[in-house]
Design a protein around this motif. Structure first.
Motif, PDB file in Angstrom:
ATOM      1  N   MET A 190       0.851  -1.187   0.000  1.00  0.00           N
ATOM      2  CA  MET A 190       0.000   0.000   0.000  1.00  0.00           C
ATOM      3  C   MET A 190       0.887   1.238   0.000  1.00  0.00           C
ATOM      4  N   ALA A 191       0.642   2.119  -0.975  1.00  0.00           N
ATOM      5  CA  ALA A 191       1.371   3.381  -1.059  1.00  0.00           C
ATOM      6  C   ALA A 191       0.405   4.516  -0.737  1.00  0.00           C
ATOM      7  N   VAL A 192       0.824   5.408   0.145  1.00  0.00           N
ATOM      8  CA  VAL A 192      -0.012   6.545   0.561  1.00  0.00           C
ATOM      9  C   VAL A 192       0.729   7.844   0.256  1.00  0.00           C
ATOM     10  N   HIS A 193       0.096   8.722  -0.516  1.00  0.00           N
ATOM     11  CA  HIS A 193       0.663  10.039  -0.790  1.00  0.00           C
ATOM     12  C   HIS A 193       0.508  10.882   0.464  1.00  0.00           C
ATOM     13  N   LYS A 194       1.626  11.288   1.063  1.00  0.00           N
ATOM     14  CA  LYS A 194       1.603  11.906   2.386  1.00  0.00           C
ATOM     15  C   LYS A 194       0.772  13.190   2.428  1.00  0.00           C
ATOM     16  N   VAL A 195       0.865  14.019   1.417  1.00  0.00           N
ATOM     17  CA  VAL A 195       0.175  15.311   1.435  1.00  0.00           C
ATOM     18  C   VAL A 195      -1.326  15.156   1.296  1.00  0.00           C
ATOM     19  N   SER A 196      -1.765  14.365   0.328  1.00  0.00           N
ATOM     20  CA  SER A 196      -3.188  14.255   0.032  1.00  0.00           C
ATOM     21  C   SER A 196      -3.876  13.078   0.712  1.00  0.00           C
ATOM     22  N   ASN A 197      -3.104  12.118   1.194  1.00  0.00           N
ATOM     23  CA  ASN A 197      -3.613  10.884   1.791  1.00  0.00           C
ATOM     24  C   ASN A 197      -4.287   9.988   0.751  1.00  0.00           C
ATOM     25  N   GLN A 198      -4.082  10.261  -0.531  1.00  0.00           N
ATOM     26  CA  GLN A 198      -4.554   9.349  -1.576  1.00  0.00           C
ATOM     27  C   GLN A 198      -3.732   8.069  -1.477  1.00  0.00           C
ATOM     28  N   ARG A 199      -4.354   6.926  -1.752  1.00  0.00           N
ATOM     29  CA  ARG A 199      -3.641   5.671  -1.583  1.00  0.00           C
ATOM     30  C   ARG A 199      -4.005   4.662  -2.653  1.00  0.00           C
ATOM     31  N   VAL A 200      -3.133   3.684  -2.828  1.00  0.00           N
ATOM     32  CA  VAL A 200      -3.362   2.615  -3.788  1.00  0.00           C
ATOM     33  C   VAL A 200      -2.834   1.318  -3.191  1.00  0.00           C
ATOM     34  N   ARG A 201      -3.574   0.232  -3.420  1.00  0.00           N
ATOM     35  CA  ARG A 201      -3.181  -1.095  -2.914  1.00  0.00           C
ATOM     36  C   ARG A 201      -2.933  -2.012  -4.105  1.00  0.00           C
ATOM     37  N   LEU A 202      -1.738  -2.621  -4.130  1.00  0.00           N
ATOM     38  CA  LEU A 202      -1.332  -3.407  -5.281  1.00  0.00           C
ATOM     39  C   LEU A 202      -0.605  -4.666  -4.847  1.00  0.00           C
ATOM     40  N   ASP A 250       5.752   3.890 -11.831  1.00  0.00           N
ATOM     41  CA  ASP A 250       4.634   4.480 -12.567  1.00  0.00           C
ATOM     42  C   ASP A 250       3.408   4.639 -11.682  1.00  0.00           C
ATOM     43  N   GLU A 251       3.201   3.673 -10.781  1.00  0.00           N
ATOM     44  CA  GLU A 251       2.047   3.757  -9.879  1.00  0.00           C
ATOM     45  C   GLU A 251       2.222   4.898  -8.882  1.00  0.00           C
ATOM     46  N   LEU A 252       3.440   5.112  -8.407  1.00  0.00           N
ATOM     47  CA  LEU A 252       3.688   6.224  -7.486  1.00  0.00           C
ATOM     48  C   LEU A 252       3.443   7.553  -8.197  1.00  0.00           C
ATOM     49  N   ALA A 253       3.955   7.674  -9.419  1.00  0.00           N
ATOM     50  CA  ALA A 253       3.758   8.905 -10.176  1.00  0.00           C
ATOM     51  C   ALA A 253       2.276   9.152 -10.431  1.00  0.00           C
ATOM     52  N   ARG A 254       1.547   8.089 -10.772  1.00  0.00           N
ATOM     53  CA  ARG A 254       0.111   8.231 -11.024  1.00  0.00           C
ATOM     54  C   ARG A 254      -0.609   8.732  -9.772  1.00  0.00           C
ATOM     55  N   LEU A 255      -0.219   8.201  -8.632  1.00  0.00           N
ATOM     56  CA  LEU A 255      -0.843   8.606  -7.376  1.00  0.00           C
ATOM     57  C   LEU A 255      -0.534  10.072  -7.059  1.00  0.00           C
ATOM     58  N   GLY A 256       0.713  10.472  -7.273  1.00  0.00           N
ATOM     59  CA  GLY A 256       1.086  11.863  -7.035  1.00  0.00           C
ATOM     60  C   GLY A 256       0.387  12.816  -7.976  1.00  0.00           C
ATOM     61  N   HIS A 257       0.204  12.401  -9.224  1.00  0.00           N
ATOM     62  CA  HIS A 257      -0.453  13.274 -10.187  1.00  0.00           C
ATOM     63  C   HIS A 257      -1.960  13.341  -9.969  1.00  0.00           C
ATOM     64  N   GLU A 258      -2.528  12.377  -9.265  1.00  0.00           N
ATOM     65  CA  GLU A 258      -3.947  12.488  -8.888  1.00  0.00           C
ATOM     66  C   GLU A 258      -4.144  13.728  -8.019  1.00  0.00           C
ATOM     67  N   ALA A 259      -3.223  13.909  -7.066  1.00  0.00           N
ATOM     68  CA  ALA A 259      -3.308  15.087  -6.203  1.00  0.00           C
ATOM     69  C   ALA A 259      -3.178  16.365  -7.023  1.00  0.00           C
TER      70      ALA A 259
END
Length: 270
Positions: A172-184, A192-201
Motif C-alpha cells: 500500500m502506497a499513501v501520498h503523504k500530502v493528500s492521503n490518496q492511496r493505492v493497494r497493489l 509508474d504507480e507512485l507517479a500516477r498517485l502523485g499526479h492524482e493530487a
C-alpha cells in the motif's frame, strides 16, 4: 536466496537478484542490503536470509538518492503563473558547460528530468529535486494494508490485476500530502504507480483552483449558514463539502475558520 558461505557470496547474490528484478545494482548500497536482509549463522556457518519482507524493506531503504531513471518530484511554474508539483524521471546529469555526464557524478551541476504530465522537461540544480519516495509512505504489513476491508473476502484485491483476479494487495502506497492511496500486488507495484498517485493530487488541485482562489480572497465564506431549503445548498455548504473531500487544498485561513465553525456547530467535532 537462502544460505551463503561468505560475505562475498552474499554480495554476489544481492547483485544477481537486483538484476533479476530489473534493477541497476549500482543504484543501491549493497553493504546496507547485506546488513539488513541477511544474518550471520555463527562462525564457520555462513549467512542466512531474513524473510522476503526484510529484503523488500532493505532494497527500498538502501537505494541511492539519485540516478538516471529515478522517479523524482520537481516544482514547475506554468505559463499562467501557477506553481505545480510534477513527477518525472532523471534522464541526464549535466556539467556547467551543458555537457552530459556518462556516469553517476557525485556533484553534478544540474539534472534534466523528463516529466510525465508536462509538454517539456525540467532542467535545474540537483538541490531542487526531491526523491519521489520521500512523498509516500509504503507499507507491506498485511494488517495495515487490509484494515477496514468490507469485502466478502475480508481483504483488498490488487487494484491493477482486475476483477477477474482474487490476488490480495501486498503493498500500500499513501501520498503523504493528500492521503490518496493505492493497494497493489508486488508485480504491479512500480514507479509508474507512485507517479500516477502523485499526479492524482495535482489533478485535484488543478480542478479546485477557482475554489482555492475564492477562499483565499474571502475565507469567511466557508462558514456561511446552510440554505433554508432541504433541496438547495448555500455557498458555504458547497465550500464545506469541497473542504471535506480535499482538506489538503483548503487555504490556511479558511481551514482555521472551518475548524472553529465545526467546533461550535458539529457535535463531537471539537
Amino acid at each position: 536466496m537462502s544460505e551463503y558461505g561468505s560475505i562475498r557470496a552474499v554480495r554476489t547474490a544481492i547483485t544477481e537478484t537486483l538484476k533479476a528484478e530489473g534493477r541497476d545494482p549500482s543504484a543501491y548500497n549493497i553493504a546496507g542490503i547485506a546488513r539488513d536482509a541477511f544474518y550471520s549463522r555463527g562462525r564457520g556457518y555462513g549467512y542466512g536470509t531474513h524473510p522476503e519482507e526484510k529484503w523488500r524493506m532493505a532494497v527500498d531503504t538502501h537505494r541511492r538518492p539519485f540516478g538516471r531513471g529515478d522517479l523524482v518530484r520537481v516544482t514547475v511554474t506554468t505559463k499562467s503563473g501557477h506553481v505545480e508539483q510534477h513527477y518525472g524521471t532523471i534522464s541526464q546529469f549535466r556539467k556547467g558547460n551543458g555537457g552530459v555526464y556518462r556516469g553517476w557524478p557525485v556533484r553534478p551541476h544540474s539534472v534534466y528530468v523528463e516529466l510525465d504530465h508536462h509538454t517539456s522537461g525540467w532542467l535545474g540544480p540537483l538541490a531542487e529535486v526531491t526523491p519521489a519516495l520521500d512523498d509516500f509512505e509504503i507499507t507491506r504489513e498485511w494488517g495495515a494494508i487490509h484494515r477496514g476491508a468490507n469485502h466478502v473476502e475480508g481483504y483488498y484485491r490488487c487494484l491493477r490485476c482486475g476483477g477477474h483476479s482474487y490476488r490480495g494487495a501486498q503493498v500500500m502506497a499513501v501520498h503523504k500530502v493528500s492521503n490518496q492511496r493505492v493497494r497493489l500486488c508486488e508485480e504491479c507495484f512500480n514507479d509508474d504507480e507512485l507517479a500516477r498517485l502523485g499526479h492524482e493530487a495535482l489533478s485535484y488541485e488543478r480542478m479546485g483552483r477557482q475554489t482555492i482562489a475564492e477562499l483565499t480572497e474571502n475565507p469567511e465564506r466557508i462558514t456561511e449558514p446552510a440554505h433554508d431549503s432541504f433541496y438547495e445548498k448555500s455557498e458555504g455548504q458547497v465550500y464545506r463539502e469541497w473542504a471535506d473531500a480535499f482538506p489538503w487544498l483548503v487555504p490556511a485561513k479558511a481551514a482555521e475558520l472551518y475548524a472553529a465553525w465545526k467546533g461550535k456547530t458539529v457535535p463531537g467535532a471539537g
